[in-house]
Motif scaffolding. Structure first.
Motif, PDB file in Angstrom:
ATOM      1  N   ILE A  87       0.845  -1.222   0.000  1.00  0.00           N
ATOM      2  CA  ILE A  87       0.000   0.000   0.000  1.00  0.00           C
ATOM      3  C   ILE A  87       0.862   1.247   0.000  1.00  0.00           C
ATOM      4  CG2 ILE A  87      -1.642   1.314   1.400  1.00  0.00           C
ATOM      5  CD1 ILE A  87      -2.683  -1.566   2.291  1.00  0.00           C
ATOM      6  N   GLU A  88       1.912   1.232   0.845  1.00  0.00           N
ATOM      7  CA  GLU A  88       2.821   2.389   0.905  1.00  0.00           C
ATOM      8  C   GLU A  88       3.532   2.604  -0.421  1.00  0.00           C
ATOM      9  OE1 GLU A  88       5.286   1.605   4.204  1.00  0.00           O
ATOM     10  OE2 GLU A  88       3.787   2.171   5.696  1.00  0.00           O
ATOM     11  N   GLN A  89       3.932   1.468  -1.064  1.00  0.00           N
ATOM     12  CA  GLN A  89       4.587   1.606  -2.377  1.00  0.00           C
ATOM     13  C   GLN A  89       3.652   2.244  -3.407  1.00  0.00           C
ATOM     14  OE1 GLN A  89       5.946  -2.292  -3.361  1.00  0.00           O
ATOM     15  NE2 GLN A  89       7.840  -2.132  -2.125  1.00  0.00           N
ATOM     16  N   THR A  90       2.389   1.802  -3.407  1.00  0.00           N
ATOM     17  CA  THR A  90       1.410   2.406  -4.350  1.00  0.00           C
ATOM     18  C   THR A  90       1.221   3.879  -4.071  1.00  0.00           C
ATOM     19  OG1 THR A  90      -0.331   1.655  -2.850  1.00  0.00           O
ATOM     20  CG2 THR A  90       0.169   0.262  -4.767  1.00  0.00           C
ATOM     21  N   LEU A  91       1.153   4.210  -2.772  1.00  0.00           N
ATOM     22  CA  LEU A  91       1.009   5.628  -2.423  1.00  0.00           C
ATOM     23  C   LEU A  91       2.200   6.451  -2.910  1.00  0.00           C
ATOM     24  CD1 LEU A  91      -0.380   5.230   1.189  1.00  0.00           C
ATOM     25  CD2 LEU A  91      -1.607   6.236  -0.726  1.00  0.00           C
ATOM     26  N   LEU A  92       3.391   5.897  -2.733  1.00  0.00           N
ATOM     27  CA  LEU A  92       4.611   6.586  -3.168  1.00  0.00           C
ATOM     28  C   LEU A  92       4.628   6.778  -4.683  1.00  0.00           C
ATOM     29  CD1 LEU A  92       7.226   4.870  -0.866  1.00  0.00           C
ATOM     30  CD2 LEU A  92       6.740   7.302  -0.891  1.00  0.00           C
ATOM     31  N   THR A  93       4.241   5.743  -5.400  1.00  0.00           N
ATOM     32  CA  THR A  93       4.213   5.858  -6.875  1.00  0.00           C
ATOM     33  C   THR A  93       3.201   6.923  -7.330  1.00  0.00           C
ATOM     34  OG1 THR A  93       2.642   4.021  -6.869  1.00  0.00           O
ATOM     35  CG2 THR A  93       4.953   3.493  -7.312  1.00  0.00           C
TER      36      THR A  93
ATOM     37  N   ASP B  48      15.913   9.529   0.365  1.00  0.00           N
ATOM     38  CA  ASP B  48      15.086   8.850   1.389  1.00  0.00           C
ATOM     39  C   ASP B  48      14.317   7.681   0.786  1.00  0.00           C
ATOM     40  OD1 ASP B  48      14.346  12.013   2.922  1.00  0.00           O
ATOM     41  OD2 ASP B  48      15.900  10.531   3.450  1.00  0.00           O
ATOM     42  N   TYR B  49      13.815   7.909  -0.427  1.00  0.00           N
ATOM     43  CA  TYR B  49      13.057   6.832  -1.094  1.00  0.00           C
ATOM     44  C   TYR B  49      13.940   5.616  -1.365  1.00  0.00           C
ATOM     45  CZ  TYR B  49      10.360   4.398  -4.666  1.00  0.00           C
ATOM     46  OH  TYR B  49       9.683   3.438  -5.365  1.00  0.00           O
ATOM     47  N   GLU B  50      15.176   5.895  -1.853  1.00  0.00           N
ATOM     48  CA  GLU B  50      16.106   4.786  -2.112  1.00  0.00           C
ATOM     49  C   GLU B  50      16.450   4.028  -0.820  1.00  0.00           C
ATOM     50  OE1 GLU B  50      18.416   6.735  -5.964  1.00  0.00           O
ATOM     51  OE2 GLU B  50      19.407   6.637  -4.004  1.00  0.00           O
ATOM     52  N   PHE B  51      16.597   4.792   0.254  1.00  0.00           N
ATOM     53  CA  PHE B  51      16.867   4.138   1.536  1.00  0.00           C
ATOM     54  C   PHE B  51      15.721   3.221   1.949  1.00  0.00           C
ATOM     55  CE2 PHE B  51      18.853   3.540   5.517  1.00  0.00           C
ATOM     56  CZ  PHE B  51      17.883   3.624   6.497  1.00  0.00           C
ATOM     57  N   ILE B  52      14.489   3.728   1.717  1.00  0.00           N
ATOM     58  CA  ILE B  52      13.312   2.917   2.059  1.00  0.00           C
ATOM     59  C   ILE B  52      13.258   1.669   1.189  1.00  0.00           C
ATOM     60  CG2 ILE B  52      10.781   2.892   1.966  1.00  0.00           C
ATOM     61  CD1 ILE B  52      11.058   5.989   2.722  1.00  0.00           C
ATOM     62  N   VAL B  53      13.586   1.837  -0.134  1.00  0.00           N
ATOM     63  CA  VAL B  53      13.574   0.676  -1.045  1.00  0.00           C
ATOM     64  C   VAL B  53      14.604  -0.366  -0.617  1.00  0.00           C
ATOM     65  CG1 VAL B  53      14.065  -0.049  -3.415  1.00  0.00           C
ATOM     66  CG2 VAL B  53      12.635   1.948  -3.003  1.00  0.00           C
ATOM     67  N   SER B  54      15.776   0.105  -0.207  1.00  0.00           N
ATOM     68  CA  SER B  54      16.811  -0.846   0.253  1.00  0.00           C
ATOM     69  C   SER B  54      16.345  -1.596   1.491  1.00  0.00           C
ATOM     70  CB  SER B  54      18.112  -0.088   0.529  1.00  0.00           C
ATOM     71  OG  SER B  54      17.925   0.820   1.604  1.00  0.00           O
ATOM     72  N   GLN B  55      15.682  -0.831   2.397  1.00  0.00           N
ATOM     73  CA  GLN B  55      15.160  -1.500   3.598  1.00  0.00           C
ATOM     74  C   GLN B  55      14.112  -2.547   3.239  1.00  0.00           C
ATOM     75  OE1 GLN B  55      13.796   1.555   6.233  1.00  0.00           O
ATOM     76  NE2 GLN B  55      15.845   1.954   7.075  1.00  0.00           N
ATOM     77  N   VAL B  56      13.291  -2.184   2.250  1.00  0.00           N
ATOM     78  CA  VAL B  56      12.259  -3.153   1.815  1.00  0.00           C
ATOM     79  C   VAL B  56      12.909  -4.403   1.233  1.00  0.00           C
ATOM     80  CG1 VAL B  56      10.413  -3.534   0.130  1.00  0.00           C
ATOM     81  CG2 VAL B  56      10.451  -1.432   1.483  1.00  0.00           C
ATOM     82  N   ASN B  57      13.959  -4.212   0.447  1.00  0.00           N
ATOM     83  CA  ASN B  57      14.669  -5.374  -0.119  1.00  0.00           C
ATOM     84  C   ASN B  57      15.275  -6.253   0.977  1.00  0.00           C
ATOM     85  OD1 ASN B  57      14.204  -4.808  -2.881  1.00  0.00           O
ATOM     86  ND2 ASN B  57      15.774  -3.190  -2.810  1.00  0.00           N
TER      87      ASN B  57
END
Length: 493
Positions: free
Chosen positions: A300-306, A339-348
């Motif tokens: 859901i958060e990813q969709t919101l971000l997109t 910040d977004y890249e950091f969040i993506v890395s955390q998600v990975n």
């Protein structure tokens, strides 16, 4: 010469009859006279003294022991175990019933008591004498024939004074009658002597038969005693074997009780393990549900971000004219990208952790399969043990039916005990292995629980970080919108 007592003379006469030394008929007549305390003829007394080579008395000098005095002494011998108890009991019964004893039993009793016995309580008789012997009357003394006085020769023509012819004839007739009577008596005595000789010959035959029968009886006694000893030894061995079998039965019962206790403990452990596994499965299911919720929130958060990024792009296209202000705000956008890249890395990273959790699930499943296999192996071992116990019970039943061949049975029982001990050792080893496996599984489950709890803590911390990162990004976008609105108003003015 030493003078013999009455009992000693009776024993010596009996030994002379048994050995055949002398006239058996005469010796038997002397023996009966001595036993019945009758006087002997002078010729028989001389004959016996010549045979014995010593004088003897018809009165026994030693004080005889009566039956009432002998019975308690025999009872003491039986109670103390001094001698053959069966033979002593037979002698006791014979004396108590006022019956005559055999010569061998009387001699045996005298040897044990070391004192002579009365003829009434212990009469020296043999086996067949009471049945076959006949009482031989003692030879009657022949009456002395008085010699008739010799008559003087008388001349034919003249007679002696005072002689009556009638008296002479009557006297002659009397004398002739007396002579006839004496001749008849002599003939009767000759017939009696011939009968006595016949009886003596019969007696000798009976004595020989008696000796043969006594030898046979002694041989049979010896064989019977040997057989009795063998039977006693067999009975002793059988009693020992029966005691061993009873002890083995008791051991079997103890082993059965131990087996039932072990089976109960195994069942209790099974129930405990099944409950723990059910709890662990529930915990795993809860963890999976929580992971699914977290994944949905991340999507859901990813969709919101997109959506936000698309809105920002559209706004940047619309505000192309306002490039100066956008350049000023590019620095803010770059920060948001970082910040977004950091969040993506955390998600990975979280995805990688989820993959590790799936691996852990697979490990748990494999451990469950190993547990099931161990249970199956334990069940197979229990089945084999039950089958072997059934075989042992069958063998024990067969061994009970074959008690006659006890030596072979003892060997088989020893072999079966060895097999049973080996099976017992195998069962103990398997139980130890099962316990070790259960301990290992418990340790692994505890480790998995710890890992899951740590991952849950990490996920919660990551969720808290995501929420904090999203809030400042929204504020920055609102500020940019307000600034763009102000710049548009200035241009329009």
């Amino acid at each position: 010469m030493s003078q013999l007592t009455l009992s000693q003379t009776i024993e010596n006469v009996q030994s002379l009859i048994d050995s055949g030394n002398g006239d058996p008929g005469r010796l038997y007549h002397i023996l009966e006279c001595l036993k019945n305390n009758r006087p002997l003829y002078h010729s028989d007394q001389n004959y016996l003294e010549q045979k014995l080579e010593s004088s003897f008395s018809l009165e026994d000098e030693s004080e005889p022991v009566t039956g009432s005095d002998v019975l308690p002494k025999i009872q003491e011998l039986i109670n103390s175990g001094n001698g053959d108890p069966g033979r002593l009991q037979h002698i006791f019964d014979m004396i108590s019933n006022n019956k005559t004893l055999y010569h061998s039993d009387a001699a045996y009793l005298e040897s044990k008591l070391n004192e002579p016995i009365t003829p009434k309580s212990a009469e020296y008789t043999t086996i067949h004498e009471s049945q076959h012997t006949e009482t031989i009357p003692p030879p009657k003394p022949q009456p002395e024939v008085k010699p008739t006085p010799e008559e003087k020769p008388v001349s034919r023509g003249s007679m002696p004074k005072g002689w009556n012819s009638s008296l002479d004839s009557t006297e002659i007739e009397k004398i002739s009658k007396d002579i006839q009577k004496e001749e008849e008596k002599i003939q009767k005595q000759k017939s009696i002597s011939s009968e006595i000789d016949a009886h003596r010959s019969k007696l000798t035959q009976l004595v020989s038969h008696r000796k043969e029968y006594e030898q046979k009886v002694t041989q049979e006694k010896a064989t019977l005693e040997a057989q009795i000893q063998e039977e006693r030894l067999k009975i002793k061995s059988q009693t020992k074997l029966s005691e061993e079998i009873i002890a083995q039965k008791e051991e079997l019962a103890k082993v059965k009780k131990e087996r039932t206790n072990i089976i109960k403990n195994i069942n209790l452990e099974k129930t405990k393990i099944s409950k723990e596994l059910a709890q662990q499965k529930r915990q795993l299911a809860q963890a999976q549900l929580e992971q699914e919720k977290i994944e949905k929130q991340v999507e859901i958060e990813q969709t919101l971000l997109t959506n936000m990024i698309e809105e920002q792009k559209s706004r940047l296209l619309e505000q192309a004219s306002i490039a100066n202000e956008i350049k000023s705000k590019q620095s803010d956008l770059e920060k948001t990208k970082k910040d977004y890249e950091f969040i993506v890395s955390q998600v990975n990273e979280e995805k990688a952790k989820f993959a590790e959790s799936e691996k852990l699930k697979n490990l748990i499943k494999s451990q469950e399969t190993d547990l099931i296999k161990a249970k199956e192996e334990r069940l197979t071992l229990i089945n084999t043990i039950s089958k072997e116990k059934e075989a042992i019970t069958k063998k024990t039943n067969e061994e009970k039916e074959r008690l006659k061949s006890q030596e072979n049975l003892a060997k088989q029982l020893k072999k079966e005990e060895k097999v049973y001990e080996s099976l017992k050792k195998k069962r103990e080893k398997t139980e130890q292995q099962i316990k070790l496996k259960n301990q290992k599984l418990k340790e692994k489950q505890q480790k998995l629980k710890k890992q899951i709890s740590e991952k849950d803590k990490k996920l919660k911390s990551l969720n808290s970080k995501k929420t904090t990162a999203k809030k400042p990004a929204k504020k920055t976008t609102k500020k940019a919108v307000t600034k763009t609105k102000k710049s548009v108003k200035k241009k329009s003015s």
